[in-house]
Design a protein around this motif. Structure first.
Motif, PDB file in Angstrom:
ATOM      1  N   LYS A   1      -5.577   6.887   4.774  1.00 44.52           N
ATOM      2  CA  LYS A   1      -5.121   5.505   4.890  1.00 44.52           C
ATOM      3  C   LYS A   1      -5.967   4.578   4.023  1.00 44.52           C
ATOM      4  CE  LYS A   1      -3.545   2.190   8.301  1.00 44.52           C
ATOM      5  NZ  LYS A   1      -3.350   1.874   9.716  1.00 44.52           N
TER       6      LYS A   1
ATOM      7  N   ARG B   1      -5.411   4.674  -0.050  1.00 38.34           N
ATOM      8  CA  ARG B   1      -4.286   3.948  -0.646  1.00 38.34           C
ATOM      9  C   ARG B   1      -4.757   2.740  -1.453  1.00 38.34           C
ATOM     10  NH1 ARG B   1      -0.505   2.479   4.201  1.00 38.34           N
ATOM     11  NH2 ARG B   1      -2.505   1.614   4.849  1.00 38.34           N
TER      12      ARG B   1
ATOM     13  N   LEU C   1       0.817  -1.205   0.000  1.00 38.55           N
ATOM     14  CA  LEU C   1       0.000   0.000   0.000  1.00 38.55           C
ATOM     15  C   LEU C   1       0.858   1.266   0.000  1.00 38.55           C
ATOM     16  CD1 LEU C   1      -2.830  -1.069   2.471  1.00 38.55           C
ATOM     17  CD2 LEU C   1      -3.143  -0.432   0.068  1.00 38.55           C
ATOM     18  N   GLU C   2       2.024   1.202   0.626  1.00 35.71           N
ATOM     19  CA  GLU C   2       2.909   2.372   0.681  1.00 35.71           C
ATOM     20  C   GLU C   2       3.777   2.516  -0.571  1.00 35.71           C
ATOM     21  OE1 GLU C   2       3.286   4.929   2.832  1.00 35.71           O
ATOM     22  OE2 GLU C   2       1.463   4.198   3.786  1.00 35.71           O
TER      23      GLU C   2
END
Length: 199
Positions: free
Chosen positions: A105, A108, A29-30
């Motif tokens: 959050k 994402r 996700l990052e």
């Protein structure tokens, strides 16, 4: 007849799979998937490349596991959220869900979805599990809620498809433009269509 051989290393890490999957999900996700490689993922997670392969078999296997984890986590969050689970109509559910999905959050997951489609293309015949995970499962949830609001099964499926497309399209718009006020107004306009099941 001899019993099948058991890989002791796989057994040793078997209990770690949920922990590894949660960490891998955060990593994906990052960092996204365009340049994803298992060795940097393993290094970031503090395990060996071989350990990741034992749990996920390949990069594609890891991505599929991550997508399923995102889906199940989101479903669990929605089930435990009293505002969402207590929604008295599909319109209330969509509005409350939109508010949650606009949190950075949560956004994402949309970036990841758009990246997957843009980078890898979309082959429904090959990516059957992916189609079920990111399209059909959510249509089923929305169609069920619409059915309880009085829509026919056929209209419920069509309207659920439209709602899912609107939410994802507005998320793309929001990620590009940052114009939350306009996106919110557009969603409010869309959910007004849900008030007329007999139309």
């Amino acid at each position: 007849m001899s019993s099948p051989r058991v890989d002791g290393r796989s057994l040793r890490f078997q209990h770690r799979r949920p922990e590894l999957l949660a960490a891998a999900t955060e990593y994906v996700l990052e960092h996204g998937v365009t340049d994803l490689s298992l060795r940097p993922v393993a290094q970031a997670l503090g395990v060996t490349h071989a350990t990741l392969l034992r749990h996920f078999s390949s990069k594609d296997g890891l991505i599929m596991a991550v997508l399923e984890n995102i889906r199940t986590d989101l479903a669990a969050q929605w089930a435990s959220d009293t505002e969402l689970s207590g929604a008295r109509s599909t319109a209330e559910l969509v509005k409350a869900g939109w508010k949650r999905l606009c949190e950075p959050k949560q956004q994402r997951q949309f970036l990841l979805l758009f990246e997957l489609v843009g980078h890898y293309g979309w082959k429904p015949d090959r990516d059957r599990d992916l189609v079920e995970s990111v399209v059909e499962d959510w249509i089923a949830v929305l169609a069920d809620r619409l059915g309880r609001d009085g829509w026919s099964p056929e209209d419920s499926t069509a309207l659920a498809t439209l709602l899912l497309a609107q939410v994802r399209g507005l998320q793309l718009d929001l990620l590009v433009s940052g114009d939350r006020e306009r996106a919110d107004r557009a969603l409010d306009f869309a959910v007004r269509l849900l008030d007329r099941p007999t139309a």
